[in-house]
Scaffold this active site. Structure first.
Site, PDB file in Angstrom:
ATOM      1  N   ALA A  23      28.394  29.097  36.293  1.00  0.00           N
ATOM      2  CA  ALA A  23      27.646  29.767  37.247  1.00  0.00           C
ATOM      3  C   ALA A  23      26.978  28.549  38.100  1.00  0.00           C
ATOM      4  O   ALA A  23      27.116  27.427  37.527  1.00  0.00           O
ATOM      5  CB  ALA A  23      26.122  30.076  36.294  1.00  0.00           C
TER       6      ALA A  23
ATOM      7  N   GLY B 138      29.915  30.019  32.782  1.00  0.00           N
ATOM      8  CA  GLY B 138      30.262  31.283  33.141  1.00  0.00           C
ATOM      9  C   GLY B 138      31.892  31.559  33.556  1.00  0.00           C
ATOM     10  O   GLY B 138      32.189  32.726  33.424  1.00  0.00           O
TER      11      GLY B 138
ATOM     12  N   GLU C  97      33.108  32.361  30.229  1.00  0.00           N
ATOM     13  CA  GLU C  97      32.621  33.818  29.920  1.00  0.00           C
ATOM     14  C   GLU C  97      33.228  34.792  30.759  1.00  0.00           C
ATOM     15  O   GLU C  97      33.540  36.103  30.132  1.00  0.00           O
ATOM     16  CB  GLU C  97      31.238  33.847  30.046  1.00  0.00           C
ATOM     17  CG  GLU C  97      30.500  32.993  29.205  1.00  0.00           C
ATOM     18  CD  GLU C  97      28.892  32.895  29.421  1.00  0.00           C
ATOM     19  OE1 GLU C  97      28.282  32.335  30.785  1.00  0.00           O
ATOM     20  OE2 GLU C  97      28.210  33.018  28.401  1.00  0.00           O
TER      21      GLU C  97
ATOM     22  N   GLU D  42      27.006  24.456  28.644  1.00  0.00           N
ATOM     23  CA  GLU D  42      25.376  24.755  29.183  1.00  0.00           C
ATOM     24  C   GLU D  42      24.481  23.675  28.344  1.00  0.00           C
ATOM     25  O   GLU D  42      23.477  23.604  29.061  1.00  0.00           O
ATOM     26  CB  GLU D  42      25.123  26.373  29.044  1.00  0.00           C
ATOM     27  CG  GLU D  42      25.885  27.100  29.955  1.00  0.00           C
ATOM     28  CD  GLU D  42      26.966  27.735  29.488  1.00  0.00           C
ATOM     29  OE1 GLU D  42      27.767  27.146  28.438  1.00  0.00           O
ATOM     30  OE2 GLU D  42      27.707  28.810  29.689  1.00  0.00           O
TER      31      GLU D  42
HETATM   32  C1  HXC Z   1      27.696  24.268  41.163  1.00  0.00           C
HETATM   33  C2  HXC Z   1      29.115  22.811  40.769  1.00  0.00           C
HETATM   34  C3  HXC Z   1      29.576  23.361  39.783  1.00  0.00           C
HETATM   35  C4  HXC Z   1      28.650  24.331  38.996  1.00  0.00           C
HETATM   36  C5  HXC Z   1      31.055  21.801  39.762  1.00  0.00           C
HETATM   37  N1  HXC Z   1      30.309  21.758  40.969  1.00  0.00           N
HETATM   38  N2  HXC Z   1      30.452  22.610  38.972  1.00  0.00           N
HETATM   39  N3  HXC Z   1      28.536  23.182  41.723  1.00  0.00           N
HETATM   40  N4  HXC Z   1      27.839  24.817  39.962  1.00  0.00           N
HETATM   41  N5  HXC Z   1      28.765  24.814  37.991  1.00  0.00           N
HETATM   42  C6  HXC Z   1      30.655  21.152  42.098  1.00  0.00           C
HETATM   43  C7  HXC Z   1      29.984  19.716  42.054  1.00  0.00           C
HETATM   44  O1  HXC Z   1      28.566  19.677  42.400  1.00  0.00           O
HETATM   45  C8  HXC Z   1      30.806  18.979  43.301  1.00  0.00           C
HETATM   46  O2  HXC Z   1      30.201  19.435  44.458  1.00  0.00           O
HETATM   47  C9  HXC Z   1      32.201  19.716  43.060  1.00  0.00           C
HETATM   48  O3  HXC Z   1      31.822  20.974  42.675  1.00  0.00           O
HETATM   49  C10 HXC Z   1      33.199  18.959  42.181  1.00  0.00           C
HETATM   50  O4  HXC Z   1      32.545  18.674  40.966  1.00  0.00           O
HETATM   51  P1  HXC Z   1      32.508  17.251  40.351  1.00  0.00           P
HETATM   52  O5  HXC Z   1      31.548  17.318  39.150  1.00  0.00           O
HETATM   53  O6  HXC Z   1      32.401  16.067  41.351  1.00  0.00           O
HETATM   54  O7  HXC Z   1      33.951  17.091  39.945  1.00  0.00           O
HETATM   55  P2  HXC Z   1      34.534  16.597  38.517  1.00  0.00           P
HETATM   56  O8  HXC Z   1      34.209  15.304  38.632  1.00  0.00           O
HETATM   57  O9  HXC Z   1      36.054  16.548  38.613  1.00  0.00           O
HETATM   58  O10 HXC Z   1      33.951  17.427  37.380  1.00  0.00           O
HETATM   59  C11 HXC Z   1      34.376  18.562  37.172  1.00  0.00           C
HETATM   60  C12 HXC Z   1      33.580  19.427  36.295  1.00  0.00           C
HETATM   61  C13 HXC Z   1      32.177  19.155  36.705  1.00  0.00           C
HETATM   62  C14 HXC Z   1      33.663  18.842  34.544  1.00  0.00           C
HETATM   63  C15 HXC Z   1      33.736  20.819  36.060  1.00  0.00           C
HETATM   64  O11 HXC Z   1      31.850  19.456  37.899  1.00  0.00           O
HETATM   65  C16 HXC Z   1      31.152  19.789  35.599  1.00  0.00           C
HETATM   66  O12 HXC Z   1      30.940  19.538  34.595  1.00  0.00           O
HETATM   67  N6  HXC Z   1      30.543  20.935  36.126  1.00  0.00           N
HETATM   68  C17 HXC Z   1      29.615  21.766  35.729  1.00  0.00           C
HETATM   69  C18 HXC Z   1      29.923  22.616  34.360  1.00  0.00           C
HETATM   70  C19 HXC Z   1      28.643  23.297  33.747  1.00  0.00           C
HETATM   71  O13 HXC Z   1      28.083  22.833  33.331  1.00  0.00           O
HETATM   72  N7  HXC Z   1      29.199  24.624  33.749  1.00  0.00           N
HETATM   73  C20 HXC Z   1      27.874  25.528  33.244  1.00  0.00           C
HETATM   74  C21 HXC Z   1      27.000  26.048  34.333  1.00  0.00           C
HETATM   75  S1  HXC Z   1      25.691  26.974  33.544  1.00  0.00           S
HETATM   76  P3  HXC Z   1      29.999  18.141  45.341  1.00  0.00           P
HETATM   77  O14 HXC Z   1      29.208  18.996  46.676  1.00  0.00           O
HETATM   78  O15 HXC Z   1      29.152  17.157  44.930  1.00  0.00           O
HETATM   79  O16 HXC Z   1      31.290  17.477  45.865  1.00  0.00           O
HETATM   80  C22 HXC Z   1      26.624  28.445  33.230  1.00  0.00           C
HETATM   81  C23 HXC Z   1      25.603  29.310  32.477  1.00  0.00           C
HETATM   82  C24 HXC Z   1      26.175  30.979  32.934  1.00  0.00           C
HETATM   83  O17 HXC Z   1      27.841  28.776  33.644  1.00  0.00           O
HETATM   84  C25 HXC Z   1      25.325  31.840  32.464  1.00  0.00           C
HETATM   85  C26 HXC Z   1      25.580  33.280  33.055  1.00  0.00           C
HETATM   86  C27 HXC Z   1      26.307  33.428  34.246  1.00  0.00           C
END
Ligand code: HXC
Length: 261
Positions: free
Chosen positions: A65, A112, A115, A135
């Site tokens: 998400a 997400g 999911e 998460e």
């Molecule tokens: C918003 C995101 C994002 C996310 C990545 N980006 N994941 N933006 N929401 N979930 C964006 C980053 O901010 C960044 O933008 C660009 O995508 C690239 O990400 P990086 O982190 O620079 O890349 P990398 O170092 O290769 O790492 C990749 C990654 C990491 C491991 C996937 O991005 C990551 O850990 N993302 C978050 C994963 C996460 O926590 N997901 C769960 C979310 S909560 P910029 O503009 O800085 O370049 C969830 C709850 C669901 O999903 C509940 C119900 C729907």
């Protein structure tokens, strides 16, 4: 219809939805989810479509998400909207889809994203796929089925480990654990997914829908209720013209011609 966050295409009887927000690693913002819902609506209403592939990019299926969108949100608003269901227009649309959905996953399927893949009927993975529920690392938890579907797919011990530690698992581990049906080379992923979808779409549509609903009973009910559902659905296929055609074609040593009735 023009889309900002997805691409929608049709190839014969297969609908293909590509999540396409590469600059944000396909983070599932509200706009993307709304477009996905509209695309599913259109494909479900299209009688020519028998199966749907949901895919992303090579590097990322979806990284979860949209964290930026969630940052300032509070409990009351999420509760009233029933996020991520969003008054029936959000994630729930995916779960309501009655045509077979194949998630073709390459790269990250996190939070997400994982999911969403699990809400599909089948997950086909490329060798680079990585699945996880991270998460916990950002102070929250799965909210679109992660703690439920993952347990049913891979068992409590492994699901608990992934959800509590936030560790990701690679494609090989995901296949061993039973989360994905098959692992294929990255460059073959879409073609394999399309071929699988086409093979499903070639079968009788009502029969495919009955089988799908019956398999899902194994997820959603106990054994006796599931067995009863299966038996009744099986008996019900004897009302279908396609069942008669399928058996007659076998007896006559020819290919069946299904009319989806
Ligand atoms: C918003 C995101 C994002 C996310 C990545 N980006 N994941 N933006 N929401 N979930 C964006 C980053 O901010 C960044 O933008 C660009 O995508 C690239 O990400 P990086 O982190 O620079 O890349 P990398 O170092 O290769 O790492 C990749 C990654 C990491 C491991 C996937 O991005 C990551 O850990 N993302 C978050 C994963 C996460 O926590 N997901 C769960 C979310 S909560 P910029 O503009 O800085 O370049 C969830 C709850 C669901 O999903 C509940 C119900 C729907």
């Amino acid at each position: 219809m023009q889309h900002e966050f997805i691409e929608l295409s049709r190839e014969d009887a297969v609908g293909i939805i590509r999540l396409h927000r590469p600059e944000a690693y396909n983070a599932l913002c509200n706009g993307l989810i709304a477009e996905l819902g509209q695309a599913l609506e259109a494909l479900e209403a299209d009688d020519a479509i028998g199966a749907i592939v949901v895919t992303g990019g090579e590097k990322v299926f979806a990284a979860g998400a949209d964290i930026g969108e969630m940052l300032e949100r509070e409990h009351a608003g999420l509760f009233v909207e029933d996020f991520p269901f969003a008054h029936g227009q959000g994630w729930e649309r995916l779960a309501r889809c009655r045509k077979p959905l194949i998630a073709a996953v390459s790269g990250y399927a996190l939070g997400g994203g994982c999911e969403m893949a699990m809400a599909c009927d089948i997950i086909l993975a490329s060798e680079t796929a990585k699945f996880g529920q991270p998460e916990v690392k950002i102070g929250t938890m799965p909210g679109a089925g992660g703690t439920q579907r993952l347990v049913r797919a891979i068992g409590k011990a492994k699901a608990m480990e992934l959800c509590l530690s936030g560790r990701t698992m690679d494609a090989e581990e995901a296949e061993r654990a039973g989360l994905v049906c098959r692992v294929v080379p990255v460059e073959a992923l879409l073609e394999e997914a399309r071929a699988l979808a086409a093979s499903i779409a070639a079968h009788s549509r009502p029969v495919v829908m009955q089988i799908r609903e019956s398999v899902n009973q194994a997820f959603e009910t106990g054994l006796q209720a599931g067995l009863l559902f299966e038996r009744r659905a099986f008996q019900g296929t004897f009302d279908f013209a396609d069942r008669r055609e399928g058996m007659a074609a076998f007896a006559e040593k020819r290919k069946p011609v299904f009319r989806h009735r």
